[in-house]
Design a protein around this motif. Structure first.
Motif, PDB file in Angstrom:
ATOM      1  N   ASP A  44       0.687  -1.125  -0.114  1.00 24.50           N
ATOM      2  CA  ASP A  44      -0.053  -0.046  -0.085  1.00 24.50           C
ATOM      3  C   ASP A  44       0.866   1.185  -0.033  1.00 24.50           C
ATOM      4  O   ASP A  44       1.692   1.561   0.871  1.00 24.50           O
ATOM      5  N   LEU A  45       0.647   1.943  -1.092  1.00 25.49           N
ATOM      6  CA  LEU A  45       1.576   3.286  -0.973  1.00 25.49           C
ATOM      7  C   LEU A  45       1.344   4.363  -0.055  1.00 25.49           C
ATOM      8  O   LEU A  45       2.383   4.887   0.209  1.00 25.49           O
ATOM      9  N   LEU A  46       0.035   4.418   0.397  1.00 25.95           N
ATOM     10  CA  LEU A  46      -0.261   5.655   1.496  1.00 25.95           C
ATOM     11  C   LEU A  46       0.479   5.143   2.657  1.00 25.95           C
ATOM     12  O   LEU A  46       1.001   5.978   3.477  1.00 25.95           O
ATOM     13  N   ALA A  47       0.251   3.686   3.044  1.00 22.14           N
ATOM     14  CA  ALA A  47       0.939   3.667   4.272  1.00 22.14           C
ATOM     15  C   ALA A  47       2.333   3.508   4.291  1.00 22.14           C
ATOM     16  O   ALA A  47       2.691   3.901   5.174  1.00 22.14           O
ATOM     17  N   ARG A  48       2.980   3.152   3.250  1.00 11.57           N
ATOM     18  CA  ARG A  48       4.287   3.206   2.995  1.00 11.57           C
ATOM     19  C   ARG A  48       4.734   4.801   3.138  1.00 11.57           C
ATOM     20  O   ARG A  48       5.940   5.256   3.861  1.00 11.57           O
ATOM     21  N   ALA A  49       4.247   5.883   2.441  1.00 10.33           N
ATOM     22  CA  ALA A  49       4.377   7.013   2.451  1.00 10.33           C
ATOM     23  C   ALA A  49       4.323   7.713   4.019  1.00 10.33           C
ATOM     24  O   ALA A  49       5.158   8.594   4.450  1.00 10.33           O
ATOM     25  N   LEU A  50       3.240   7.232   4.890  1.00  8.65           N
ATOM     26  CA  LEU A  50       3.004   7.744   5.796  1.00  8.65           C
ATOM     27  C   LEU A  50       4.116   6.928   6.982  1.00  8.65           C
ATOM     28  O   LEU A  50       4.516   7.650   7.903  1.00  8.65           O
ATOM     29  N   ALA A  51       4.490   5.789   6.807  1.00 10.17           N
ATOM     30  CA  ALA A  51       5.574   5.281   7.322  1.00 10.17           C
ATOM     31  C   ALA A  51       6.797   6.254   6.987  1.00 10.17           C
ATOM     32  O   ALA A  51       7.875   6.064   8.020  1.00 10.17           O
ATOM     33  N   GLY A  52       7.088   6.523   5.949  1.00 13.31           N
ATOM     34  CA  GLY A  52       8.186   7.179   5.462  1.00 13.31           C
ATOM     35  C   GLY A  52       8.267   8.481   6.254  1.00 13.31           C
ATOM     36  O   GLY A  52       9.296   9.022   6.670  1.00 13.31           O
TER      37      GLY A  52
END
Length: 281
Positions: free
Chosen positions: A75-83
């Motif tokens: 999931d891109l949104l989950a990875r962006a927020l984790a970033g």
């Protein structure tokens, strides 16, 4: 109840720093707070695991994946927020360490002439190396990763804190009331504690936002080059690097971390400018 009683019963209001009362400061604080809250609340807002791979690689936005998925179905949104959380971790590890070490070296260099010369040469050497070049050298000597990013930021930001502390120290020691206190026999430690250190702390505080913005840019740059936080750990810079290959097929892959990085750096820059303007008044 008397007016005095009413006044005494009121709770004192929390006074904001003058820099945060300006439009520039409020805008910067709001942008930084927005990105920080998105990162910290990410696990509560999303059920997706930023590390969980899936079958739908490079899928478009859906209800379950608002920004779509990457090349291995994460999931891109989950990875962006984790970033974002990775950026915050890097800043909280590196910037306070740089502030402490740089201020300590600057103060010691201001109190001892020989040590001051050695410290100045060290600062000149570090200032002559661009942050990304320093990170590249450390990555080649050690290995890419979080530790390399933190070390690069500390070494890059250390001279700014050190020079600022030394200049504040020497400036305060030359002031009339400090000279008078020393002539009257006031202990040196007391003079430093009461007259010098408060000014040094004010100058250091104004640099923190600048160092934070610098840290975000260094981490992003090193991760884009593949020398920062290593996959599968999520980092905004590494997402930009990987997502640039699929810009037309999956634009959210690279554009989402670019937007988050841009908002964070812009907000920190506004805060730094606001604090500097207030300090120079």
């Amino acid at each position: 109840m008397t007016v005095h009683g009413l006044a005494a019963g009121r709770r004192p209001r929390l006074a904001l720093p003058p820099a945060l009362r300006t439009p520039r400061g409020r805008t910067g604080a709001a942008l930084v707070l927005l990105v920080v809250l998105l990162g910290l609340l990410g696990p509560l807002l999303l059920d997706a695991d930023p590390y969980q791979q899936g079958r739908d690689a490079l899928a478009g936005p859906t209800w379950d994946h608002p920004l779509g998925t990457d090349e291995v179905g994460r999931d891109l949104l989950a990875r962006a927020l984790a970033g974002v959380r990775t950026e915050l971790l890097v800043c909280l590890l590196a910037v306070p360490a740089a502030a402490f070490l740089g201020t300590l070296l600057g103060l010691l260099g201001g109190l001892n002439r020989l040590l001051g010369e050695l410290v100045q040469r060290l600062f000149d050497l570090l200032l002559g190396l661009h942050g990304l070049l320093l990170g590249l050298a450390l990555a080649l000597l050690v290995r890419p990763g979080l530790g390399t990013v933190v070390a690069t930021i500390v070494l890059s930001a250390l001279p700014s804190f050190g020079r600022q502390a030394r200049a504040a120290l020497l400036g305060q020691l030359a002031r009339d009331h400090v000279v008078a206190a020393r002539v009257l026999g006031v202990p040196r430690g007391r003079v430093l504690r009461r007259h010098v250190l408060p000014n040094v702390v004010d100058a250091t505080t104004a640099l923190l936002a600048v160092a934070m913005a610098h840290a975000v840019k260094i981490e992003g740059g090193l991760s884009v080059l593949g020398l920062g936080v290593q996959p599968p750990a999520p980092a905004l810079g590494s997402m930009i690097n990987a997502g640039s290959k699929y810009l037309f097929l999956q634009p959210g892959y690279a554009l989402a971390p670019v937007a988050l990085l841009g908002l964070l750096v812009f907000g920190l820059t506004l805060l730094a400018d606001s604090f500097n303007r207030e300090r120079l008044r």
